[in-house]
Enzyme design. Sequence first.
Site, PDB file in Angstrom:
ATOM      1  N   TYR A 149       0.857  -1.193   0.000  1.00  0.00           N
ATOM      2  CA  TYR A 149       0.000   0.000   0.000  1.00  0.00           C
ATOM      3  C   TYR A 149       0.887   1.235   0.000  1.00  0.00           C
ATOM      4  CZ  TYR A 149      -4.095   2.835   1.424  1.00  0.00           C
ATOM      5  OH  TYR A 149      -5.128   3.744   1.489  1.00  0.00           O
ATOM      6  N   LYS A 174      -1.647  -1.291  -3.897  1.00  0.00           N
ATOM      7  CA  LYS A 174      -2.802  -0.436  -3.643  1.00  0.00           C
ATOM      8  C   LYS A 174      -2.285   1.002  -3.616  1.00  0.00           C
ATOM      9  CE  LYS A 174      -6.404   0.783  -0.292  1.00  0.00           C
ATOM     10  NZ  LYS A 174      -6.966   0.575   1.068  1.00  0.00           N
TER      11      LYS A 174
END
Length: 312
Positions: A149, A174
Site C-alpha cells: 500500500y 494499492k
Amino acid sequence: MPATYTTEEISERLRRGMDTGVLSFPLTAFDADGRVDLDAFRAHVRAQIAAGPGALFPCCGTGEFFSLAEDEYASLIAAAAEEARGAVPVVAGAGYGWAQAARFAAAAERAGADALLLLPPYLAETPQRGLVEHVRRVAASTALPIIVYQRAQVRIDVASVPALAEIPNVIGVKDGHSDLDRLQRIKLAAPPEWLFFNGAATAEMQARAYSSIGVPAYSSAVHAFAPEIAGTFFRALRADDHERVDLLLKEFYIPLVELRDQGPGYAVSLVKAAARLRGANVGPVRAPLTDPTPEHLQTLDRLLTVGLDLAS
C-alpha cells in the site's frame, strides 16, 4: 488455520473478484466499553459478504488496525476467514515496522487469511532502498501473498519496481496518492500479473480517472455502511452510465467528501457512524479517533437518505 491456496491461485481469485465487485474494508466492532465485539463483527462481515464484494480486507485502515492489540487482531482475522469460508478472498492488514508487521503477518497466516495488505511503516520517511528492504523482510516472514500500500510517506519509485518484483510473494500495489502519471509508470514497469487498485480516500471520486490508465478496481468505504449505494455506483461505472455516475457523485459522494473533510479522522469515524445509522451494531471508534459531532451526524443522516433514494 493457514490459507490453502497458492500465491498464483490467490492472485487469480483476487483478479476475478476485482472484476465483479468493489473491495470491502469492514469495520471493527467495539462494545460500549471499547472492547472488540466478535459477534457484532461477524454479523457485519456476513452482511458485507452477502452484498457481493470482490474481496474482504479486515483490520485495515477502516477497520482501525492502528488501535488493535495482536490478540484482538488474530481473533478478528480468524472470524473474518471463518465467515468468508472461501467465498471471497480475505486480505488482512499488517503494518508498523517490519518486525511488528511480521508478527501480525504470522498471526494472519495462522488465522486463515489469504493475503496481506502491507500498510505504510509507522512514522518513518523511507528512502527507496529502505522501503524495498522493509517489504522484503516482511515477505520473508510469511508465505502469504502481499499487496503493498503506497500512501502518506510511502511512494514507490519506478526504479524500485524491479527489486520489488524479485520478491516472490509480492503480487500488487494499492495506491492512495492518485498521482496517475506516476502510477501508470509503475504499472507499465511491473510484472503483467501484478494487481493494482485504487485506494484513494472515497475512491469512487477518482474511479473514472484510475480506469483510464487500466486500474478499474477500487476499495469502497461506502460499501461498509451502504453496499446498495456502492453497488449502484460500481454497476453504473462498469456500464459507462455516465449520467448515473455523475448524479451519484454530485448528490452523494461529493457532499460526503465535503463532510469527511470537516473533522480529523472522519475518513473512519464517519463511516462507522453511518453504519450505526443503518442499524449495524459496530459501536464507537477507539481513541485517538472520536465520533462525529451531533451536527455532522444530522448531515450524514440526510446524505444517507439521498444516497439510498438514488440507489433504489
